[in-house]
Write a protein that holds these residues in place. Structure first.
Motif, short mmCIF file in Angstrom:
data_model
loop_
_atom_site.label_atom_id
_atom_site.label_comp_id
_atom_site.label_asym_id
_atom_site.label_seq_id
_atom_site.Cartn_x
_atom_site.Cartn_y
_atom_site.Cartn_z
N TYR A 90 -1.77 -3.64 1.27
CA TYR A 90 -0.94 -2.83 0.38
C TYR A 90 -1.42 -3.07 -1.04
O TYR A 90 -2.09 -4.04 -1.35
N ALA A 99 -0.75 -7.10 3.88
CA ALA A 99 0.61 -6.62 4.11
C ALA A 99 1.35 -7.55 5.07
O ALA A 99 0.73 -8.27 5.85
N ALA A 119 5.15 -7.63 7.52
CA ALA A 119 6.35 -6.94 7.98
C ALA A 119 7.62 -7.69 7.56
O ALA A 119 8.68 -7.09 7.45
N LYS A 142 6.05 -4.97 1.05
CA LYS A 142 4.67 -5.30 1.43
C LYS A 142 4.23 -4.57 2.69
O LYS A 142 3.46 -5.08 3.48
N ALA A 143 4.72 -3.34 2.87
CA ALA A 143 4.30 -2.52 4.01
C ALA A 143 2.86 -2.07 3.79
O ALA A 143 2.40 -1.93 2.65
N LEU A 179 2.16 -3.56 12.29
CA LEU A 179 2.05 -4.57 11.25
C LEU A 179 2.76 -5.82 11.75
O LEU A 179 3.93 -5.75 12.16
N THR A 184 10.09 -5.03 8.69
CA THR A 184 9.61 -3.66 8.73
C THR A 184 8.88 -3.37 10.05
O THR A 184 8.08 -4.17 10.50
N GLN A 195 6.20 -0.89 11.51
CA GLN A 195 5.21 0.08 11.06
C GLN A 195 4.05 0.13 12.05
O GLN A 195 3.32 -0.84 12.19
N ARG A 235 5.70 6.25 8.42
CA ARG A 235 6.57 5.63 7.42
C ARG A 235 7.16 4.37 8.03
O ARG A 235 7.67 4.39 9.15
N PRO A 236 7.10 3.26 7.30
CA PRO A 236 7.70 2.04 7.85
C PRO A 236 9.21 2.18 7.94
O PRO A 236 9.83 2.88 7.14
N GLY A 269 12.59 -0.07 7.88
CA GLY A 269 13.19 -1.38 7.62
C GLY A 269 14.38 -1.60 8.53
O GLY A 269 14.87 -0.68 9.18
#
Length: 120
Positions: free
Chosen positions: A23, A34, A36, A41-42, A81, A96, A98, A116-117, A119
């Protein structure tokens, strides 16, 4: 090999290994690994080469990425991730979620960092 979208001329804020999800930091404009388990930090891309701190980094956002190592039974599995960084075949237990691509072979992944991640 298919379509490959890559970005060049960006600077690594730490040592990065080929295949690391990365990222860009809003604080200094450099690219970092990155995670998770840490908000903000995605991943926005995958490192296309191994580089040292301060080196110019190539990243891949879409397409094939080779030079990796996966187990033969993992072919076709999605890649996520990882909680503490890196790629994982399992959804992280917290943080996250992702999806970053899919395992194509024992040495290649198909990168697709457009998800899109989510959360928790």
């Amino acid at each position: 090999m298919g379509v490959r979208l890559k970005l060049s001329g960006i600077v690594a804020g730490e040592a990065v290994t080929v295949g690391d999800p990365v990222y860009v930091s809003a604080a200094d404009g450099k690219w970092y690994r990155a995670r998770a388990d840490t908000a903000g930090k995605a991943a926005v891309s995958i490192a296309g080469a191994t580089v040292a701190l301060g080196a110019v980094l190539e990243v891949v956002t879409m397409g094939d990425l080779t030079g990796l190592s996966f187990g033969a039974p993992d072919q076709g599995k999605p890649l996520f991730l990882g909680a503490t960084g890196g790629l994982a075949t399992a959804i992280p237990a917290a943080g996250t979620v992702q999806q970053l691509g899919q395992i194509a072979s024992t040495t290649t992944m198909i990168v697709a960092v457009w998800d899109r991640p989510v959360g928790r």
